[in-house]
Enzyme design. Structure first.
Site, PDB file in Angstrom:
ATOM      1  N   GLY A  22      -0.304  -4.618  -3.118  1.00 43.26           N
ATOM      2  CA  GLY A  22       0.747  -3.626  -3.363  1.00 43.26           C
ATOM      3  C   GLY A  22       1.783  -4.031  -4.385  1.00 43.26           C
ATOM      4  O   GLY A  22       2.897  -3.508  -4.379  1.00 43.26           O
ATOM      5  N   ASN A  46       1.841  -3.297  -7.588  1.00 46.12           N
ATOM      6  CA  ASN A  46       2.182  -2.130  -8.424  1.00 46.12           C
ATOM      7  C   ASN A  46       3.048  -1.140  -7.651  1.00 46.12           C
ATOM      8  O   ASN A  46       3.976  -0.544  -8.214  1.00 46.12           O
ATOM      9  CB  ASN A  46       0.918  -1.450  -8.946  1.00 46.12           C
ATOM     10  CG  ASN A  46       0.364  -2.145 -10.168  1.00 46.12           C
ATOM     11  OD1 ASN A  46       0.974  -2.112 -11.233  1.00 46.12           O
ATOM     12  ND2 ASN A  46      -0.768  -2.826 -10.008  1.00 46.12           N
ATOM     13  N   ARG A 105     -10.404   3.205  -2.622  1.00 44.80           N
ATOM     14  CA  ARG A 105     -11.305   4.150  -1.982  1.00 44.80           C
ATOM     15  C   ARG A 105     -11.370   5.400  -2.863  1.00 44.80           C
ATOM     16  O   ARG A 105     -10.342   5.815  -3.396  1.00 44.80           O
ATOM     17  CB  ARG A 105     -10.713   4.493  -0.609  1.00 44.80           C
ATOM     18  CG  ARG A 105     -11.630   5.070   0.397  1.00 44.80           C
ATOM     19  CD  ARG A 105     -10.980   4.976   1.775  1.00 44.80           C
ATOM     20  NE  ARG A 105     -11.014   3.622   2.268  1.00 44.80           N
ATOM     21  CZ  ARG A 105     -12.100   3.030   2.765  1.00 44.80           C
ATOM     22  NH1 ARG A 105     -13.214   3.691   2.871  1.00 44.80           N
ATOM     23  NH2 ARG A 105     -12.050   1.776   3.175  1.00 44.80           N
ATOM     24  N   ASN A 163      -3.211   7.292 -11.344  1.00 45.66           N
ATOM     25  CA  ASN A 163      -3.798   6.013 -10.948  1.00 45.66           C
ATOM     26  C   ASN A 163      -3.522   4.988 -12.033  1.00 45.66           C
ATOM     27  O   ASN A 163      -3.392   5.340 -13.210  1.00 45.66           O
ATOM     28  CB  ASN A 163      -5.319   6.172 -10.780  1.00 45.66           C
ATOM     29  CG  ASN A 163      -6.005   4.881 -10.359  1.00 45.66           C
ATOM     30  OD1 ASN A 163      -5.496   4.148  -9.509  1.00 45.66           O
ATOM     31  ND2 ASN A 163      -7.151   4.585 -10.948  1.00 45.66           N
ATOM     32  N   HIS A 195      -5.363   1.667 -13.683  1.00 43.06           N
ATOM     33  CA  HIS A 195      -6.685   1.044 -13.721  1.00 43.06           C
ATOM     34  C   HIS A 195      -6.639  -0.159 -14.672  1.00 43.06           C
ATOM     35  O   HIS A 195      -6.104  -0.049 -15.778  1.00 43.06           O
ATOM     36  CB  HIS A 195      -7.721   2.060 -14.210  1.00 43.06           C
ATOM     37  CG  HIS A 195      -9.111   1.509 -14.241  1.00 43.06           C
ATOM     38  ND1 HIS A 195      -9.862   1.319 -13.099  1.00 43.06           N
ATOM     39  CD2 HIS A 195      -9.873   1.075 -15.267  1.00 43.06           C
ATOM     40  CE1 HIS A 195     -11.029   0.797 -13.431  1.00 43.06           C
ATOM     41  NE2 HIS A 195     -11.069   0.631 -14.739  1.00 43.06           N
ATOM     42  N   SER A 213      -4.525   0.982 -17.922  1.00 41.49           N
ATOM     43  CA  SER A 213      -4.334   2.391 -18.257  1.00 41.49           C
ATOM     44  C   SER A 213      -3.776   3.133 -17.052  1.00 41.49           C
ATOM     45  O   SER A 213      -4.177   2.881 -15.918  1.00 41.49           O
ATOM     46  CB  SER A 213      -5.674   3.045 -18.623  1.00 41.49           C
ATOM     47  OG  SER A 213      -6.351   2.329 -19.633  1.00 41.49           O
ATOM     48  N   GLU A 239     -13.748  13.002 -11.721  1.00 38.25           N
ATOM     49  CA  GLU A 239     -14.540  11.983 -12.418  1.00 38.25           C
ATOM     50  C   GLU A 239     -13.867  10.613 -12.283  1.00 38.25           C
ATOM     51  O   GLU A 239     -12.696  10.458 -12.653  1.00 38.25           O
ATOM     52  CB  GLU A 239     -14.656  12.346 -13.907  1.00 38.25           C
ATOM     53  CG  GLU A 239     -15.628  11.462 -14.654  1.00 38.25           C
ATOM     54  CD  GLU A 239     -15.406  11.481 -16.169  1.00 38.25           C
ATOM     55  OE1 GLU A 239     -15.829  10.505 -16.818  1.00 38.25           O
ATOM     56  OE2 GLU A 239     -14.800  12.440 -16.666  1.00 38.25           O
ATOM     57  N   ASP A 258     -12.049   7.418 -12.681  1.00 37.79           N
ATOM     58  CA  ASP A 258     -11.273   6.823 -13.767  1.00 37.79           C
ATOM     59  C   ASP A 258     -11.381   7.645 -15.059  1.00 37.79           C
ATOM     60  O   ASP A 258     -11.309   7.110 -16.161  1.00 37.79           O
ATOM     61  CB  ASP A 258     -11.725   5.371 -14.024  1.00 37.79           C
ATOM     62  CG  ASP A 258     -11.521   4.499 -12.787  1.00 37.79           C
ATOM     63  OD1 ASP A 258     -10.524   4.704 -12.073  1.00 37.79           O
ATOM     64  OD2 ASP A 258     -12.360   3.613 -12.537  1.00 37.79           O
ATOM     65  N   GLU A 277       0.797  -4.251 -16.128  1.00 35.28           N
ATOM     66  CA  GLU A 277       0.729  -3.106 -15.211  1.00 35.28           C
ATOM     67  C   GLU A 277       2.102  -2.834 -14.605  1.00 35.28           C
ATOM     68  O   GLU A 277       2.533  -1.685 -14.485  1.00 35.28           O
ATOM     69  CB  GLU A 277      -0.278  -3.383 -14.084  1.00 35.28           C
ATOM     70  CG  GLU A 277      -1.720  -3.481 -14.556  1.00 35.28           C
ATOM     71  CD  GLU A 277      -2.697  -3.645 -13.387  1.00 35.28           C
ATOM     72  OE1 GLU A 277      -2.564  -2.935 -12.372  1.00 35.28           O
ATOM     73  OE2 GLU A 277      -3.603  -4.506 -13.492  1.00 35.28           O
TER      74      GLU A 277
HETATM   75  C1  GAR Z   1      -4.342  -3.771  -9.845  1.00 31.30           C
HETATM   76  O1  GAR Z   1      -4.755  -4.658 -10.861  1.00 31.30           O
HETATM   77  C2  GAR Z   1      -4.863  -2.371 -10.117  1.00 31.30           C
HETATM   78  O2  GAR Z   1      -4.875  -2.031 -11.480  1.00 31.30           O
HETATM   79  C3  GAR Z   1      -6.254  -2.476  -9.586  1.00 31.30           C
HETATM   80  O3  GAR Z   1      -6.170  -3.261  -8.416  1.00 31.30           O
HETATM   81  C4  GAR Z   1      -5.023  -4.116  -8.525  1.00 31.30           C
HETATM   82  C5  GAR Z   1      -4.137  -3.849  -7.337  1.00 31.30           C
HETATM   83  O4  GAR Z   1      -3.092  -4.788  -7.263  1.00 31.30           O
HETATM   84  N1  GAR Z   1      -6.785  -1.191  -9.303  1.00 31.30           N
HETATM   85  C6  GAR Z   1      -8.079  -0.881  -9.358  1.00 31.30           C
HETATM   86  O5  GAR Z   1      -8.930  -1.690  -9.633  1.00 31.30           O
HETATM   87  C7  GAR Z   1      -8.399   0.566  -9.045  1.00 31.30           C
HETATM   88  N2  GAR Z   1      -9.811   0.791  -9.105  1.00 31.30           N
HETATM   89  P1  GAR Z   1      -1.791  -4.469  -6.416  1.00 31.30           P
HETATM   90  O6  GAR Z   1      -2.260  -4.072  -5.014  1.00 31.30           O
HETATM   91  O7  GAR Z   1      -1.017  -5.751  -6.386  1.00 31.30           O
HETATM   92  O8  GAR Z   1      -1.058  -3.350  -7.093  1.00 31.30           O
END
Ligand code: GAR
Length: 187
Positions: A12, A14, A90, A106, A108, A135, A142, A144, A173
């Site tokens: 968590g 982000n 998910r 989202n 990514h 991104s 679809e 991502d 990020e």
């Molecule tokens: C982040 O790097 C995010 O971009 C990625 O998972 C990580 C979560 O970290 N998300 C994906 O891969 C989505 N398919 P966080 O829980 O510390 O934010």
């Protein structure tokens, strides 16, 4: 201020960057709920300690529509108008996306449209790319695939591993997501 719900599955970080940015007076959003499919997600404990409302619902043992209905109900009861996915691992069903059409974003960890899905950093390294990044995009049916709202790049160094690259992208990020979500909700 626009009411933002955040979905997480783990650390968590982000989500935390969005919550921290939301404390600025001129931030266009407030985080009204942090929800997770993993009751043990570290991010849930962090949010709770910050006084942010949380909700946990494991999908184990229940049909996907029922699981998503519970997430949807929690978000609506909290008053959410928009949803930010932050490491939510998910896939959302087409029905869920349709109910929130244009109101889910989202983050990514790749320079979309490159490397949709998982293992983005390993794939960028294996391809010998000169740059990696992250991104922020609108969520559509679809994977991502929705409109890209913003990106940040980092240079890939010869000595990079998945771990060192992931850490550098993650720092980007944390800057990118709050800024792009604010621009999106201001537009
Ligand atoms: C982040 O790097 C995010 O971009 C990625 O998972 C990580 C979560 O970290 N998300 C994906 O891969 C989505 N398919 P966080 O829980 O510390 O934010």
């Amino acid at each position: 201020r626009k009411k933002l719900g955040i979905l997480i599955s783990g650390r968590g970080s982000n989500m935390a960057s969005l919550v921290e940015a939301s404390r600025a007076d001129d931030c266009p959003y407030q985080v009204i709920l942090v929800a997770s499919d993993k009751p043990e997600a570290a991010g849930l404990a962090w949010a709770r300690a910050q006084g942010v409302a949380t909700f946990a619902q494991s999908p184990k043992g229940i049909p996907k529509p029922e699981y998503e209905a519970k997430i949807d109900a929690a978000l609506r009861e909290a008053g959410a108008e928009y949803i930010a996915l932050a490491g939510y691992m998910r896939l959302l069903s087409d029905d869920f996306v349709a109910r929130w059409r244009g109101r889910i974003v989202n983050i990514h960890p790749s320079l979309l449209p490159k490397y949709k899905g998982l293992d983005t950093h390993a794939r960028a390294l294996a391809m010998g790319d000169a740059e990696a990044g992250c991104s922020v995009h609108i969520v559509t049916e679809e994977l991502d695939g929705g409109e890209i709202l913003g990106q940040a790049q980092v240079r890939i160094e010869a000595r990079d591993t998945v771990e060192t690259l992931a850490a550098r992208v993650l720092a980007e990020e944390h800057r990118l997501y709050p800024r792009v979500v604010a621009e999106w909700l201001n537009r």
